[in-house]
Design an enzyme around this catalytic site. Structure first.
Site, short mmCIF file in Angstrom:
data_model
loop_
_atom_site.label_atom_id
_atom_site.label_comp_id
_atom_site.label_asym_id
_atom_site.label_seq_id
_atom_site.Cartn_x
_atom_site.Cartn_y
_atom_site.Cartn_z
N LYS A 6 -4.76 2.88 7.43
CA LYS A 6 -6.16 3.26 7.25
C LYS A 6 -7.02 2.05 6.91
O LYS A 6 -8.16 2.18 6.48
CB LYS A 6 -6.25 4.32 6.13
N TYR A 22 0.02 -8.66 10.77
CA TYR A 22 -0.42 -10.01 10.40
C TYR A 22 -0.93 -10.81 11.60
O TYR A 22 -1.87 -11.58 11.48
CB TYR A 22 0.71 -10.75 9.67
N ASN A 76 6.48 -4.03 12.19
CA ASN A 76 5.16 -3.49 11.83
C ASN A 76 4.32 -4.54 11.10
O ASN A 76 3.15 -4.73 11.41
CB ASN A 76 5.32 -2.30 10.87
N PHE A 94 -6.36 -0.24 4.50
CA PHE A 94 -6.31 -0.69 3.11
C PHE A 94 -5.55 -2.02 2.95
O PHE A 94 -5.91 -2.86 2.14
CB PHE A 94 -5.70 0.39 2.21
N GLY A 95 -4.47 -2.19 3.73
CA GLY A 95 -3.74 -3.46 3.68
C GLY A 95 -4.63 -4.61 4.13
O GLY A 95 -4.66 -5.67 3.51
N VAL A 142 0.87 -1.18 0.00
CA VAL A 142 0.00 0.00 0.00
C VAL A 142 0.91 1.23 0.00
O VAL A 142 1.87 1.29 0.80
CB VAL A 142 -0.92 0.00 1.25
N ASN A 159 10.83 -6.78 10.11
CA ASN A 159 9.69 -5.92 9.87
C ASN A 159 8.61 -6.09 10.96
O ASN A 159 7.59 -6.75 10.77
CB ASN A 159 9.12 -6.24 8.48
#
Lengths: 229, 229
Positions: B164, B201, B196, B166-167, B157, B194
């Site tokens: 927001k 996930y 984040n 979208f992912g 994204v 990673n």
């Protein structure tokens, strides 16, 4: 007859005589063939897959059935989707010519010791041939290369046939097919505790991506998204 | 107009009057659409893929071109092989009806703050719509379940649209499609550093397989097997 090493050096004699070592073949030749599996191989394939799960200590999550394999494999031309290479061996040569739509890969392997296969009846595949192992693979995609590759979901050789180069034959067959199709990579996953597998794959020239972690959504966690539309 | 929070509470008055807050929408609605990408999306997709590589600090190994994407994607019906869902947003609703052969997924997202998109021209996709992100996935296989699943090769994204939802929309769309097809799992890999991505996930319900290590044969190491036949 089991031969544990090369024949002993001959003692020179004035008149040549034929010793038993000279009439016996050097080692025990065995004929190996890799071919594309088809739906008639499902019973063997299912047994191999169960053994594969056992070798990874994961039979408690093994739920594949012959029906699920029949329904989900063999629905596309080979190499376009899920594809299985099956490895068979036989003490006598395999007949020449293609099997199905793809020419098989054949080799003669000279074994030091004859293999005693306790499951030869269960894995018999016609004549004196037996099924020895498989590799299941399918196309994946390289997001950085913009090119397809193959992903190997599983590779398995039955226990009594290990350490004789059969695993390497199966992996090499997939690698050669990738090259033939202009594919740029071959990926697979290994369980971290499996030092033998790591050694084997590193010897084959593989890189290991220590930093990549596999994530999975399954069961209820996946089902939670059913209504998203 | 940027709105930084919900409207202030109204002060009660004897005769109801309409305050400016009541006529203004709460937040900034934006229309989002997920649809299957096609060959005309390649220029946008290529730019997104480059940004994705940059976000993983891997542009030095990025070699995909618009030509390689055109040649290797879109050759099979959606979901049978490599498939790309594209996410677009627009300040006005998208037209009703299917795009290509698959009904798009649409949502209205209420943003607290208007998004300033410095690349809106570069990613314009007709009218006021812009391309925001993508997910590329394809069928994989579960050797223990004897069932297919999907593997997500990449999800991205654009930076100004992050955090927001979208992912989550993109991942949910793939999960929903897996459920629709009776597929039992959704797999993907994440780089270990990673944090984040891991947080995101795990919140989505994913398991992380710490023990699995990805192996790869590529370049010269793969080429060495070219002549195996």
């Amino acid at each position: 007859m089991a031969v544990t090493g090369p024949p002993s050096p001959q003692t020179p004699t004035p008149t040549p005589t034929i010793t038993p070592q000279e009439t016996a073949p050097i080692g025990n030749p065995i004929f190996a063939r890799i071919r594309i599996a088809n739906s008639s191989d499902v019973p063997h394939l299912h047994k191999l897959m169960y053994q594969h799960a056992a070798s990874q200590r994961l039979t408690h999550i093994f739920s594949a059935t012959e029906s699920s394999l029949s329904a989900t494999l063999f629905n596309s031309p080979p190499f376009q989707s899920f594809t299985v290479f099956l490895l068979e061996v036989s003490p006598t040569p395999f007949p020449d010519g293609p099997v199905g739509c793809h020419p098989p890969i054949t080799r003669i392997v000279n074994l030091d010791l004859l293999i005693v296969d306790p499951e030869s009846k269960e894995f018999g595949s016609g004549g004196e041939a037996v099924v020895v192992g498989f590799v299941l693979f399918f196309p994946n995609y390289g997001l950085f290369s913009g090119m397809p590759g193959f992903y190997i979901e599983g590779l398995y050789v039955r226990e009594c046939y290990r350490k004789k180069g059969f695993g390497k034959m199966l992996l090499s067959a997939v690698a050669a097919q990738a090259m033939k199709m202009g594919y740029g990579k071959l990926d697979w996953c290994v369980l971290g505790w499996n030092a033998n597998a790591f050694g084997f794959y590193k010897k084959m020239g593989a890189q290991v991506f220590e930093e990549l972690k596999m994530c999975r959504l399954t069961s209820d966690a996946l089902q939670a998204y059913e209504s998203f539309s």
